[in-house]
Write a protein that holds these residues in place. Sequence first.
Motif, PDB file in Angstrom:
ATOM      1  N   GLN A  52     -24.788  54.362 125.587  1.00 49.29           N
ATOM      2  CA  GLN A  52     -24.586  55.178 126.486  1.00 49.29           C
ATOM      3  C   GLN A  52     -24.877  53.616 127.916  1.00 49.29           C
ATOM      4  OE1 GLN A  52     -26.564  57.003 125.524  1.00 49.29           O
ATOM      5  NE2 GLN A  52     -28.248  56.739 126.241  1.00 49.29           N
ATOM      6  N   ASN A  53     -24.468  53.903 129.248  1.00 46.94           N
ATOM      7  CA  ASN A  53     -24.608  53.639 129.996  1.00 46.94           C
ATOM      8  C   ASN A  53     -26.118  53.826 130.666  1.00 46.94           C
ATOM      9  OD1 ASN A  53     -22.286  51.794 130.289  1.00 46.94           O
ATOM     10  ND2 ASN A  53     -21.560  53.465 131.728  1.00 46.94           N
ATOM     11  N   SER A  54     -27.101  52.589 130.960  1.00 50.18           N
ATOM     12  CA  SER A  54     -28.046  52.798 130.883  1.00 50.18           C
ATOM     13  C   SER A  54     -28.933  51.927 131.796  1.00 50.18           C
ATOM     14  CB  SER A  54     -29.078  53.505 129.700  1.00 50.18           C
ATOM     15  OG  SER A  54     -30.280  53.258 129.692  1.00 50.18           O
ATOM     16  N   PHE A  55     -30.319  52.387 132.793  1.00 51.81           N
ATOM     17  CA  PHE A  55     -31.074  51.138 133.120  1.00 51.81           C
ATOM     18  C   PHE A  55     -32.529  51.555 131.894  1.00 51.81           C
ATOM     19  CE2 PHE A  55     -29.929  53.326 136.663  1.00 51.81           C
ATOM     20  CZ  PHE A  55     -29.699  52.400 138.071  1.00 51.81           C
ATOM     21  N   ALA A  56     -32.313  49.768 131.672  1.00 55.15           N
ATOM     22  CA  ALA A  56     -33.121  49.055 131.225  1.00 55.15           C
ATOM     23  C   ALA A  56     -34.780  48.958 131.360  1.00 55.15           C
ATOM     24  CB  ALA A  56     -32.380  47.389 130.900  1.00 55.15           C
ATOM     25  N   PRO A  57     -35.471  48.864 130.572  1.00 54.20           N
ATOM     26  CA  PRO A  57     -36.966  49.236 130.786  1.00 54.20           C
ATOM     27  C   PRO A  57     -37.966  47.516 131.271  1.00 54.20           C
ATOM     28  CG  PRO A  57     -36.216  48.194 128.468  1.00 54.20           C
ATOM     29  CD  PRO A  57     -35.486  48.974 128.972  1.00 54.20           C
ATOM     30  N   THR A  88     -36.628  58.453 129.466  1.00 53.61           N
ATOM     31  CA  THR A  88     -37.438  57.309 130.658  1.00 53.61           C
ATOM     32  C   THR A  88     -37.367  56.076 130.095  1.00 53.61           C
ATOM     33  OG1 THR A  88     -39.006  57.753 129.050  1.00 53.61           O
ATOM     34  CG2 THR A  88     -38.722  59.798 131.071  1.00 53.61           C
ATOM     35  N   ILE A  89     -36.232  55.772 129.719  1.00 51.82           N
ATOM     36  CA  ILE A  89     -36.433  54.055 129.321  1.00 51.82           C
ATOM     37  C   ILE A  89     -35.935  53.272 130.649  1.00 51.82           C
ATOM     38  CG2 ILE A  89     -34.179  54.021 129.764  1.00 51.82           C
ATOM     39  CD1 ILE A  89     -33.915  52.111 127.106  1.00 51.82           C
ATOM     40  N   GLU A  90     -35.727  54.060 131.419  1.00 54.99           N
ATOM     41  CA  GLU A  90     -35.885  52.926 133.035  1.00 54.99           C
ATOM     42  C   GLU A  90     -37.219  53.045 133.476  1.00 54.99           C
ATOM     43  OE1 GLU A  90     -34.301  57.006 134.137  1.00 54.99           O
ATOM     44  OE2 GLU A  90     -34.244  55.756 132.888  1.00 54.99           O
ATOM     45  N   GLU A  91     -37.984  54.246 132.855  1.00 55.07           N
ATOM     46  CA  GLU A  91     -39.742  53.613 133.744  1.00 55.07           C
ATOM     47  C   GLU A  91     -40.281  53.251 132.950  1.00 55.07           C
ATOM     48  OE1 GLU A  91     -40.626  57.810 134.090  1.00 55.07           O
ATOM     49  OE2 GLU A  91     -38.982  58.168 135.468  1.00 55.07           O
ATOM     50  N   LEU A  92     -39.510  52.374 131.370  1.00 56.58           N
ATOM     51  CA  LEU A  92     -40.659  51.698 130.361  1.00 56.58           C
ATOM     52  C   LEU A  92     -40.778  50.565 131.465  1.00 56.58           C
ATOM     53  CD1 LEU A  92     -41.749  52.093 127.891  1.00 56.58           C
ATOM     54  CD2 LEU A  92     -40.130  52.136 127.082  1.00 56.58           C
ATOM     55  N   VAL A  93     -42.257  50.234 131.069  1.00 60.56           N
ATOM     56  CA  VAL A  93     -42.442  49.115 130.969  1.00 60.56           C
ATOM     57  C   VAL A  93     -42.597  48.285 129.357  1.00 60.56           C
ATOM     58  CG1 VAL A  93     -44.232  47.231 131.804  1.00 60.56           C
ATOM     59  CG2 VAL A  93     -43.912  48.751 133.316  1.00 60.56           C
ATOM     60  N   VAL A  94     -42.629  47.695 129.254  1.00 63.78           N
ATOM     61  CA  VAL A  94     -42.170  46.754 128.126  1.00 63.78           C
ATOM     62  C   VAL A  94     -43.396  45.311 128.070  1.00 63.78           C
ATOM     63  CG1 VAL A  94     -40.957  45.457 125.374  1.00 63.78           C
ATOM     64  CG2 VAL A  94     -40.593  47.132 126.938  1.00 63.78           C
ATOM     65  N   VAL A  95     -44.286  45.000 127.858  1.00 57.42           N
ATOM     66  CA  VAL A  95     -44.796  43.434 128.158  1.00 57.42           C
ATOM     67  C   VAL A  95     -44.796  43.305 126.523  1.00 57.42           C
ATOM     68  CG1 VAL A  95     -47.143  42.302 128.588  1.00 57.42           C
ATOM     69  CG2 VAL A  95     -46.420  44.800 129.184  1.00 57.42           C
ATOM     70  N   LEU A  96     -44.207  41.162 126.713  1.00 57.31           N
ATOM     71  CA  LEU A  96     -44.119  40.730 125.334  1.00 57.31           C
ATOM     72  C   LEU A  96     -45.093  39.545 125.836  1.00 57.31           C
ATOM     73  CD1 LEU A  96     -40.267  40.831 124.831  1.00 57.31           C
ATOM     74  CD2 LEU A  96     -41.978  41.914 123.636  1.00 57.31           C
TER      75      LEU A  96
END
Length: 917
Positions: free
Chosen positions: A48-53, A21-29
């Motif tokens: 592998q190819n993937s959308f970034a969070p 579920t990496i593309e659905e993840l939100v990372v707050v910095l």
Amino acid sequence: MKPISFLSLLAKHIVANYSTTIEELVVVLPNKRAKVFLLEELKKEIQQNSFAPKIISIEDFIQDIAGIRSIDSVELLFEFYNVYISLTEKDKQPFEQFSNWGKTLLQDFNEIDRYLLEPNHVFSYLKDIEAIKRWNLEPQDKTKLIDNYLLFWENMPLYYDAFYKHLLSKGIGYQGLIYREAVENLNHFSNSIEHKIIFAGFNALNQAEEKIFQHLLSLEKADVLWDVEETFLNDPYHDAGLFARKMKRSWPHYKANPYEWIFNEFKQPKTIKIMGTPKTIGQAKLVGEIIESISSSQPLDKIAVVLGEENMLIPLLNSLPEAVSHLNITMGYSGKNNPAQLLVSKLFKMHQNAFNRSKNSYVFYYKDVLEVLQNPLVEPFAKAKVVVKKINENNYTFITHSKLLDFCDNENQFFSLLFQKWEANPVTVLEKISSILLQIRNYLLDESSNDRLTNSFVYAVFKVVNKLATYCEQHNHITSIDGLFSLYKQIIDLAEVSFEGEPLQGLQIMGVLESRVLDFDTVIITSMNEGVFPAGKSQNSFIPLDVKRELGLPTFKEKDAIYTYHFYHLLQRAKNIYLLYNTESEGIDAGEKSRFITQLKVETQPNHVLSHQIYNAHLPEKARELIEVEKSALVMERLKEMAENGFSPSTLTTYIRNPIQFYFQRILRISEVDEVEENIAVNTLGTIIHGALEELYKPHLNAFLSVLNVENMLQLANDEVLKQFKLVYKEGEITKGKNLLAFEVAKRNVFNFLQLEKRLLEQNDAVKVLFLEKNYEQILIDGRLPFPIKIKGNVDRIELRNGKLRIIDYKTGKVEQASLSISNWNGLTEDIKYDKIIQLLCYAFMVQSDFPNTELEVGIISFKNLKAGFMPFQIKEGREVIVNQVDDSVLGDFKTELIVLLNEILNSELAFEEKIL
């Protein structure tokens, strides 16, 4: 084992736990800059190819929750002024006056909202404090000023409430308002999200952030990953762990859940070098040397230079070694130090002075004009040299607008643009400044060597000026150039230059706050001085310190703790650390070395290797070597040419004073640069007095003077002095200030001289003036010389007085009889104290052949010692005068000394040696 960076660990954690579920993840910095570095770490981990969070800064995240747009401080100030005007019925302050306290009050509003305090409680607290301070005032002691002051505190809740509602109605706000609204909207937001949120790398949180973090934690919709060092967390007194200890202890979540992440990296082996060196430039040079020494052994992208003071950036860039082929500057450079901003400030100053000098005319002050024309952003494009030369040659102190435009051809539109009249319309003024900056930027882009750094500076100020113009169009609060400049100075900090670079390549240069979440192998930190790192105790707030403590608002203690965390975080995973500080105890950037350095020494870890060194610039044994110039063939050729054209007495005395000065001025013919003489110099005053006396005496040459002649001269004297002033001083101002005093001194000197002349005539002196300001020359032929040499000079006055020929030299300075007397001829041409005697005897040598068999006197009339009258050259034995006139014997002895001097000058074996003056 090499420590793994925090972002690398975060990337591994994301891939390990959220791979599906990496593309659905939100990372707050904590900041935006860390996003690029986290994406790079994720690329290394994801196979592998993937959308970034979605990676977002905390401020953008809070804005998303609140649904309110943030606006900058200038727009905020204008909006606040609109509210202030609407609430104030009488005694409304102008915008310039309002902005002084309005900015401070907005900062307090921001703090109150970020920490979710009850505004009315805070303001009533402050109002009561101010009332208690004046509780014992009798009614008759209360002035209008005190009433207005107390009214200000009473109105604070009204200002806050009205302003808060005003901003909400527009969907805009300051940071604190957005945070408060985000907390209000938190339930709605948490119910609407289904994705996971990771808060990573935070340290100090305000109350609003704490509430948001804890709420999302309790709903299990967020994880918080700290970057906390165990050494500081477990030390109850260490400020680097102050916030971590507080949250670990007080948050309910950590009663049942582990506190993540805690590291133990600080105790690992580290080499820490503490280096002291004088001043900012010294530190910049030392950084360059350090980088040069380590760049061959480690990649540049693993080296971070953290600047404690942003004004060190430009010296540092000029000190970097050639090995640094790429660099990334992740810091802002203040608009105050921006070269383009300095030009705009000079333009304001020039036009303000020109506009305010006289309401009926537009007159520029020459220094203002020269400061603009000689600015490096203007000089290459405005044909400045031509104009500067005309100003200097004509001695303009004040220049009319039309005269200035006449100095340069009409084809140079840039020059015309700089000096166009400014009207009292702020928007028009800003449009002209904008056009100037745009023209400069176009010139820079056309240049073959495109200076990207200068371009960035100009563009940053250009954007702020245009933004300010927009504000002034929307709000009609600024009505004068003075008010506009006052506002401009307040907002120029917004013209921060954000440099573009490749963040993943080359040397990393950053500020302290930009270093958050990032880790480097080698860290170089500059300006490790108290008051800089950490910053001093600044209190830009209406809320007193004790009230802040009572209400839970941050004080300098918390700000110091934030700096402490950032400092130790930089050291946490680094292997090689260089801490640089200024050793100077006085000056702008000086001070005691930082407490952090002392703390590192006191709390030295077993695996840390600390060393302390002081670096001073190399100082030669002598401050400087005296100059010595050999006489080459070309120099000898020039000396022979001078001998043929003639040595003047001033040329000879210049050599006696300092042979190197003689070499520069007479051999190389290097003359002083023409400059505007704002205040009349002594030599200029002398020229004016000489000229006035020459013109007054001219009609009476070769005739015996009468008392009536001198009385007529006295009538004409003032007008003649004025005429000479205009002739010599050109366009210089003589109607006021020091120049008016000099003008009066010149008149007084001429008047006193003529009065002396009149008294002597009344005492039956017979005076016939033969020559005034006459050029004489005489060939000196002597077997002791290598070839005949011409002596030439200008004699001020030759007269017959009571049957004796008298050669007179005027001196505007003070001369005493003692300086015109000698007891013997030894050393006459070796000591500069005999310069006046050499000058007088040179005149006698030149003039004597025209007046054979005539008694000859040479001497000086000093205008500052007129009571002494004519002071002749004398030869004394003790106090007795042996000779007071010049005859063949005296001239013979003088010629002997003169020939010794000339032979020294013309001797090719003797170098020109500098004298210590």
